[in-house]
Enzyme design. Sequence first.
Site, PDB file in Angstrom:
ATOM      1  CE  LYS A 155      -1.895   2.617   2.982  1.00  0.00           C
ATOM      2  NZ  LYS A 155      -1.730   4.181   2.292  1.00  0.00           N
ATOM      3  CD  GLU A 230      13.429   0.658   9.378  1.00  0.00           C
ATOM      4  OE1 GLU A 230      13.915   1.584  10.107  1.00  0.00           O
ATOM      5  OE2 GLU A 230      14.104  -0.331   9.145  1.00  0.00           O
ATOM      6  CB  CYS A 264      12.887   8.787   9.320  1.00  0.00           C
ATOM      7  SG  CYS A 264      13.376   7.646   7.760  1.00  0.00           S
ATOM      8  CD  GLU A 364      10.148  12.267  12.389  1.00  0.00           C
ATOM      9  OE1 GLU A 364       9.208  11.563  12.722  1.00  0.00           O
ATOM     10  OE2 GLU A 364      11.082  11.912  11.871  1.00  0.00           O
TER      11      GLU A 364
HETATM   12  P1  NAP Z   1       1.494   8.012   8.717  1.00  0.00           P
HETATM   13  O1  NAP Z   1       0.111   7.991   8.927  1.00  0.00           O
HETATM   14  O2  NAP Z   1       2.141   6.973   9.633  1.00  0.00           O
HETATM   15  O3  NAP Z   1       1.713   7.218   7.371  1.00  0.00           O
HETATM   16  C1  NAP Z   1       2.286   6.245   6.732  1.00  0.00           C
HETATM   17  C2  NAP Z   1       1.650   5.266   5.957  1.00  0.00           C
HETATM   18  O4  NAP Z   1       0.882   4.305   6.863  1.00  0.00           O
HETATM   19  C3  NAP Z   1       0.877   5.477   5.027  1.00  0.00           C
HETATM   20  O5  NAP Z   1       0.947   4.945   3.835  1.00  0.00           O
HETATM   21  C4  NAP Z   1      -0.708   5.523   5.534  1.00  0.00           C
HETATM   22  O6  NAP Z   1      -1.559   5.468   4.725  1.00  0.00           O
HETATM   23  C5  NAP Z   1      -0.543   4.239   6.454  1.00  0.00           C
HETATM   24  N1  NAP Z   1      -1.483   4.294   7.599  1.00  0.00           N
HETATM   25  C6  NAP Z   1      -1.822   5.530   8.199  1.00  0.00           C
HETATM   26  N2  NAP Z   1      -2.941   5.020   9.215  1.00  0.00           N
HETATM   27  C7  NAP Z   1      -2.734   3.743   9.308  1.00  0.00           C
HETATM   28  C8  NAP Z   1      -3.228   2.679  10.234  1.00  0.00           C
HETATM   29  N3  NAP Z   1      -4.120   2.992  11.122  1.00  0.00           N
HETATM   30  N4  NAP Z   1      -2.913   1.465   9.728  1.00  0.00           N
HETATM   31  C9  NAP Z   1      -1.884   1.052   8.560  1.00  0.00           C
HETATM   32  N5  NAP Z   1      -1.724   1.974   7.993  1.00  0.00           N
HETATM   33  C10 NAP Z   1      -1.957   3.154   8.057  1.00  0.00           C
HETATM   34  O7  NAP Z   1       2.194   9.182   8.495  1.00  0.00           O
HETATM   35  P2  NAP Z   1       1.773  10.393   7.884  1.00  0.00           P
HETATM   36  O8  NAP Z   1       0.590  10.830   8.383  1.00  0.00           O
HETATM   37  O9  NAP Z   1       2.088  10.580   6.498  1.00  0.00           O
HETATM   38  O10 NAP Z   1       3.011  11.425   8.370  1.00  0.00           O
HETATM   39  C11 NAP Z   1       2.861  11.851   9.776  1.00  0.00           C
HETATM   40  C12 NAP Z   1       4.283  12.204  10.506  1.00  0.00           C
HETATM   41  O11 NAP Z   1       5.074  10.765  10.466  1.00  0.00           O
HETATM   42  C13 NAP Z   1       5.258  12.850   9.577  1.00  0.00           C
HETATM   43  O12 NAP Z   1       5.154  14.415   9.828  1.00  0.00           O
HETATM   44  C14 NAP Z   1       6.575  12.258  10.201  1.00  0.00           C
HETATM   45  O13 NAP Z   1       6.892  12.931  11.389  1.00  0.00           O
HETATM   46  C15 NAP Z   1       6.361  11.019  10.414  1.00  0.00           C
HETATM   47  N6  NAP Z   1       6.760  10.172   9.163  1.00  0.00           N
HETATM   48  C16 NAP Z   1       7.743   9.342   9.283  1.00  0.00           C
HETATM   49  C17 NAP Z   1       8.296   8.754   8.072  1.00  0.00           C
HETATM   50  C18 NAP Z   1       9.817   7.874   8.286  1.00  0.00           C
HETATM   51  O14 NAP Z   1      10.315   7.807   7.229  1.00  0.00           O
HETATM   52  N7  NAP Z   1       9.910   7.216   9.564  1.00  0.00           N
HETATM   53  C19 NAP Z   1       7.492   8.683   6.890  1.00  0.00           C
HETATM   54  C20 NAP Z   1       6.407   9.493   7.015  1.00  0.00           C
HETATM   55  C21 NAP Z   1       6.204  10.273   8.043  1.00  0.00           C
HETATM   56  P3  NAP Z   1      -2.317   7.064   4.114  1.00  0.00           P
HETATM   57  O15 NAP Z   1      -1.194   7.965   3.813  1.00  0.00           O
HETATM   58  O16 NAP Z   1      -2.897   6.642   2.790  1.00  0.00           O
HETATM   59  O17 NAP Z   1      -3.264   7.512   5.360  1.00  0.00           O
END
Ligand code: NAP
Length: 462
Positions: A155, A230, A264, A364
Amino acid sequence: MSTTHDVINPATEEVVTTLDLVGVEETDAAIAKAVEVGPAWRAVSPADRGMLLRRFADVVEEHTEELARLEVTNAGHTIGNARWEAGNVVNVLRYYSAAPERLFGRQIPVAGGLDVTFKEPLGVVSVIVPWNFPMPIAGWGFAPALAAGNTVVLKPAELTPLTAIRLGELALQAGLPEGVFTILPGKGSVVGERFVTHPDVRKVCFTGSTAVGQGIMRKAADQLKRVTLELGGKSANIVFADADVEKAAASAPMSFLDNAGQDCCARTRILVQRKVYDAFMERFEAAIRAVRVGDPGDESTEMGPMVSSGQRDTVRSFVEDAEATGHAAPDIAFRGAAPSGKGWWYPPTVLMAHGTGDRAWREEIFGPVVSVMPFDDEADAIAKANDTAYGLSGSIWTRDVGRAIRVSRAVEAGNLSVNSHSSVRYSTPFGGFKASGIGRELGPDALDAFTETKNVFFDTQA
Ligand code: NAP
Ligand code: MG
C-alpha cells in the site's frame, strides 16, 4: 463504496490525476490471490526466482527517467534525488536477486542423526509505505520479501501512489506472475488496517509515524503477526572542536534539508562544541543562504516544496504558529530563501535551542527546520544526543579516532556516520533504536525478517 483521491503536484498545486481508491473488498481479493499463487511462487527454482528479480531490475532501470519524472510531479522531489531513488530500487532488486540461491540454512552437529535448518517464506507479506520516499521504501520491503519466496501486497501512501503503481506494472512486464506482487492504492485506515487484521497476512512491514506504528504493533499482537517498524527520528549531528569545522558546516544544510527535511534520518539537532560554536554558525549561515530552493524539475535545484499543505502547516506550528498552538515562540537564528506563490514552499530555517525541553528540539518536525545547541565536552555531547525518545541516525564530526569510536559506540542510534552524513546503503543494515522502530531493513540480514527458521532432525539410527 468507491472513493477517489486527487493526486496533486506540490510545486504547482495542480491536480495530476484522480485515482480510484481501493476498498476492503478489493484488498481481501488481492490477499486471496497472493495466498493462491504463493505455493507456485515459492516453488520457482532459486535460480529462476533470482533471474526474474534481475529482469525486474532491468525493466525498472529502463524506466528510470519516467519513474523519476513521476516522483518529481507527485512528491516534489528534486530530479536528482528522484533519479537516485529509482536507481535505488534497481540496486536493491539486484542485491536481493542473489538471495534465492544463497538462502542458506545450517547443518548442526547432533547425536544420532542429521540436523538441518531451512529459511522458509512467511507467506503473504504486506508493505505499508509513507509518502516521503515512495520508491526506495517500497523496494526495501518488496525486494527481499519476494526474494525469500513470499508474495507481497503493498500500500503506497495516499499522497504519493504513482511510482508504486508503475512499479507494479513493470513487475508484470518483467515476467513476475500475476498476484505475486500487488499494489493497492488506498487509505491507511482502510487498506493498511486490513493488512493488519487479515489473518492470511503474515507480516506487516511498516514505515511511517511512531503513533501509527505503535497502533499496528498493538493490533498485530492479536495474531502474533510479525512486524518491522521504521518510525521517526530526531537525529543528532555532533560537531567537536577538533573536527574539520569548515567541512562540517558546509555539509550540515543538506543533512536536514534533503527532501525538504521530510526524511526520518534528517540531522535536525546540531550539537556544536562551545569553542567552535561561533565559527561553525558563521559558515553554516553562509551555506544555508546558498541552498537553491525551487522548481524540483530543474537540474540545479537542491530542495523542492513540502509534500502537502498539511505537512507545511505542521512545520509552521513549530515556528511561526508556535504561539498560536500554545508553545513558546522559537528563536530563529537565520533562514534561507524559498519561492512564493503557488506550491507548498517553506524556507530552510535554523533555530537556536533554548534548552532540551524545547518542542522543536524534542519532536520530529519533518520539514526543513533544524535546532542548534552548544555543548561543553564529550560526556555532555553524548548525554544531549541521547536525550530523545528516538534513535535512528546521526553524525559525528571529529579528527580524533579514539573519540570517533567512543562516541559512535555511545550514541543510541541504528545508523551513524563519522565525518559524513550518509545513512542508507542497500548493502548495510538500516533501522532504529528506541522509538525509531523495530527490526532492520537492507543489508545481508534483512532476509531474516521475511523468513522463519525451520529446524529438521533426520534420525539416522533407523
Ligand atoms: P503515517 O500516518 O504514519 O503514514 C504512513 C503510512 O501508513 C501511509 O501509507 C498511511 O496511509 C499508512 N497508515 C496510516 N494510518 C494507518 C493505519 N491505521 N493502519 C495502517 N496503515 C496506516 O504518517 P503521515 O501521516 O503520512 O505523516 C505523519 C508524520 O509521520 C510525519 O510528520 C513524520 O513525522 C512521520 N513520518 C515518518 C516517516 C519515516 O520515514 N519514518 C515517514 C512518513 C512520516 P495514508 O497515507 O494513505 O493514510
Ligand atoms: Mg497519517
